[in-house]
Scaffold this active site. Sequence first.
Site: not given
Ligand code: GLA
Length: 402
Positions: A49-51, A82, A142-143, A177, A189, A239
């Site tokens: 949560h720094t980005d 999918s 995990l994105s 996104e 991510d 978020y």
């Molecule tokens: C999600 C968001 C990222 C980042 C993280 C927390 O993964 O997509 O951009 O903010 O949460 O660090």
Amino acid sequence: MVRPGGGRKGKIMAAIKEDILKKFGEIFGSTEGVKTYFAPGRVNMIGEHTDYNGGHVFPCALTIGTYAAARKREDGRLRFYSMNFGHLGIIESTIENLKPEKEAGWTNYPKGVIWAFGEKGYEVPAGMDLLLFGNIPNGSGLSSSASVEVLTGFILRDFFGFEVSNQELALIGQYSENKFNGVNCGIMDQFAIAMGKEGHAIFLDTADLSYEYAPIKLENAKIVISCSNKKRGLGDSKYNERRSECETALAELQKVVGINSLGDLTEEQFEACQSAIQDEIRIKRARHAVFENQRTVKAVEALKNNDVELFGRLMNESHISLRDDYEVTGIELDTLVEEAWQVDGVIGSRMTGAGFGGCTVSIVRTDAIDAFIEKVGRAYEKKIGYPADFYVVEIGDGPCIL
Ligand code: GLA
């Protein structure tokens, strides 16, 4: 359940390539003119949560990710399938008038990227048939969605020759996104996925996108991901709320200090000016953003000095801050981490990603991994009522053609 995260990478990739080609033939009629691709998932080691606060992050790409078989079409139709959501069958759309639709489910991610290319001046001239298979657990933090976004951009570049760098693929993915799917995520991510490098984490300064690759050399230790199996979607999580709390806190601080983002402050500077923030909750949120950023810088320094123990302690502190100040953990992630801390041979453990569910990341001594999985797994199931999954992962490269 324990699943291999990477390891025999080449063989796994080759086997999956064969599977997706076969399935593509079954679903879309033939495999003529089909190409296959891969984009990784990511795990963030520290800097959470720094980005979106102009701070540093330290993620790495994984060898698990999303596989695609794709074929360019002559017309504007888009046909998506999918293997992870086989019950949904083929979902159709066209390259004109793209908009997010609830019924379109996961296809809103590739659609969003096709739309975002157009917005950025790269008009996509034709449709495609696209089949995906992901071996990242969905909704695990995990994105998987950023992986699909970067993969789609990578395929579009390959099909239509757009002159965009991998870094731009990341930015277009994030844009899609934010603007198409309505999640105000930061750049971490998509950047980690588009720019991934085997064996390395990426030390990224989100204030200006400068970055450096740092080798992750773990002697006798591995990265273990524990998946809580508590599903969450960024859109319905808190978020966006956290993000706006930080924006408000920043605006309050800017009345007394000349900063562009929370990432500009040291811990001492923050302590000196925090009273400008008019609300206790917002002070906690901003404190996390400031301290977590500084922690990330210190953690990368520790790693450069081969001090993995210190890196691990900073991971633990990161979790405490995310639990107490940022309040994005929850009982599932706290149980996984707090149980991990009790196991001998655990160097560090913390939640990773957005939080509210999803996964934790731990550095565990190789000879302690079995005990870790056994102990944490047993305690988790007893307390939460359903099992966690564990993945011993490897750090992989960014997107590629298979
Ligand atoms: C999600 C968001 C990222 C980042 C993280 C927390 O993964 O997509 O951009 O903010 O949460 O660090």
